[in-house]
Design an enzyme around this catalytic site. Structure first.
Site, PDB file in Angstrom:
ATOM      1  N   ASN A 169       0.839  -1.197   0.000  1.00  0.00           N
ATOM      2  CA  ASN A 169       0.000   0.000   0.000  1.00  0.00           C
ATOM      3  C   ASN A 169       0.873   1.244   0.000  1.00  0.00           C
ATOM      4  OD1 ASN A 169       0.687  -0.741   2.680  1.00  0.00           O
ATOM      5  ND2 ASN A 169      -0.976   0.484   3.516  1.00  0.00           N
ATOM      6  N   ILE A 170       0.415   2.245  -0.731  1.00  0.00           N
ATOM      7  CA  ILE A 170       1.164   3.505  -0.869  1.00  0.00           C
ATOM      8  C   ILE A 170       0.173   4.630  -0.606  1.00  0.00           C
ATOM      9  CG2 ILE A 170       2.574   4.926  -2.397  1.00  0.00           C
ATOM     10  CD1 ILE A 170       3.081   2.300  -4.051  1.00  0.00           C
ATOM     11  N   GLU A 171       0.426   5.369   0.476  1.00  0.00           N
ATOM     12  CA  GLU A 171      -0.551   6.382   0.902  1.00  0.00           C
ATOM     13  C   GLU A 171      -0.174   7.774   0.408  1.00  0.00           C
ATOM     14  OE1 GLU A 171      -0.968   5.797   5.145  1.00  0.00           O
ATOM     15  OE2 GLU A 171      -2.129   3.955   4.791  1.00  0.00           O
ATOM     16  N   CYS A 192      -4.126   0.557  -2.506  1.00  0.00           N
ATOM     17  CA  CYS A 192      -3.940  -0.654  -1.690  1.00  0.00           C
ATOM     18  C   CYS A 192      -2.858  -1.557  -2.295  1.00  0.00           C
ATOM     19  CB  CYS A 192      -5.228  -1.459  -1.637  1.00  0.00           C
ATOM     20  SG  CYS A 192      -6.574  -0.658  -0.767  1.00  0.00           S
ATOM     21  N   GLU A 226      -3.045  -4.701  -2.952  1.00  0.00           N
ATOM     22  CA  GLU A 226      -3.575  -5.629  -3.958  1.00  0.00           C
ATOM     23  C   GLU A 226      -3.603  -4.994  -5.340  1.00  0.00           C
ATOM     24  OE1 GLU A 226      -4.766  -4.801  -1.007  1.00  0.00           O
ATOM     25  OE2 GLU A 226      -6.228  -6.251  -0.266  1.00  0.00           O
ATOM     26  N   CYS A 282     -10.256  -4.865   0.320  1.00  0.00           N
ATOM     27  CA  CYS A 282     -11.333  -3.866   0.425  1.00  0.00           C
ATOM     28  C   CYS A 282     -12.263  -4.009  -0.773  1.00  0.00           C
ATOM     29  CB  CYS A 282     -10.747  -2.454   0.503  1.00  0.00           C
ATOM     30  SG  CYS A 282     -10.234  -1.792  -1.094  1.00  0.00           S
ATOM     31  N   CYS A 335     -10.786  -3.149  -4.232  1.00  0.00           N
ATOM     32  CA  CYS A 335      -9.850  -4.173  -4.718  1.00  0.00           C
ATOM     33  C   CYS A 335     -10.582  -5.433  -5.157  1.00  0.00           C
ATOM     34  CB  CYS A 335      -8.811  -4.498  -3.650  1.00  0.00           C
ATOM     35  SG  CYS A 335      -7.620  -3.176  -3.406  1.00  0.00           S
TER      36      CYS A 335
HETATM   37  N1  THU Z   1      -5.222  -1.390   2.586  1.00  0.00           N
HETATM   38  C1  THU Z   1      -4.673  -2.259   1.701  1.00  0.00           C
HETATM   39  O1  THU Z   1      -3.548  -2.052   1.210  1.00  0.00           O
HETATM   40  N2  THU Z   1      -5.385  -3.368   1.369  1.00  0.00           N
HETATM   41  C2  THU Z   1      -6.609  -3.684   1.889  1.00  0.00           C
HETATM   42  O2  THU Z   1      -7.193  -4.670   1.496  1.00  0.00           O
HETATM   43  C3  THU Z   1      -7.205  -2.842   2.900  1.00  0.00           C
HETATM   44  C4  THU Z   1      -6.541  -1.542   3.144  1.00  0.00           C
HETATM   45  C5  THU Z   1      -4.432  -0.212   2.970  1.00  0.00           C
HETATM   46  C6  THU Z   1      -4.903   1.088   2.390  1.00  0.00           C
HETATM   47  C7  THU Z   1      -4.407   2.071   3.411  1.00  0.00           C
HETATM   48  O3  THU Z   1      -3.063   2.402   3.120  1.00  0.00           O
HETATM   49  C8  THU Z   1      -4.415   1.317   4.726  1.00  0.00           C
HETATM   50  O4  THU Z   1      -4.480  -0.051   4.384  1.00  0.00           O
HETATM   51  C9  THU Z   1      -5.599   1.675   5.626  1.00  0.00           C
HETATM   52  O5  THU Z   1      -6.797   1.604   4.953  1.00  0.00           O
END
Ligand code: THU
Length: 132
Positions: A42-44, A53, A55, A86, A89
């Site tokens: 995940n990259i915010e 996310c 995935e 999520c 995804c």
């Molecule tokens: N996140 C994912 O990378 N995959 C998921 O299936 C659920 C959420 C990440 C997105 C965000 O960076 C952090 O988790 C909180 O939502």
């Protein structure tokens, strides 16, 4: 390839997570039919909704490299419980990979394998689009 290898790849990818806002590190790895593996984390963004996310990072990397047939995705995080994909995804994975195996690992290192369709009942897909 064994699914344990796929899980290990997701655990490695998790280390690259850029998640200063949520502090939740997530890693994923997709396995193509030809046996190739693509990882993602995940990259915010400071503009939260632009976050991607793990995935989608992984599957987009694979598709952008020309891979269109998939067998499985593994997803891991720092949480004690399994981290399910999520909603966004689920849709993207179903569109690009179909009904693949979803392999989750929890904090006790237990493994849960289910079909993507079990996470996405009555999926929208391109059969509803007239100009597909
Ligand atoms: N996140 C994912 O990378 N995959 C998921 O299936 C659920 C959420 C990440 C997105 C965000 O960076 C952090 O988790 C909180 O939502």
């Amino acid at each position: 390839m064994k699914y344990k290898e796929l899980i290990r790849a997701a655990e490695q990818a998790k280390k690259n997570s850029f998640s200063p806002y949520s502090k939740l590190r997530v890693g994923a790895a997709v396995l193509t039919k030809s046996g190739k593996l693509f990882t993602g984390c995940n990259i915010e963004s400071s503009s939260y909704s632009l976050t991607i996310c793990a995935e989608r990072t992984a599957i987009f990397k694979a598709v952008s490299e020309g891979y269109r047939e998939f067998i499985a995705i593994s997803i891991v995080s720092d949480l004690k419980e399994y981290i399910p994909p999520c909603g966004a995804c689920r849709q993207v994975l179903f569109d690009l990979a179909g009904d693949i195996d979803v392999i989750l690992l929890n904090g006790k290192k237990e493994i849960k394998i289910s079909k993507l369709s079990s996470y996405l009942p009555m999926p929208f897909n391109n059969s509803f689009l007239k100009n597909k």
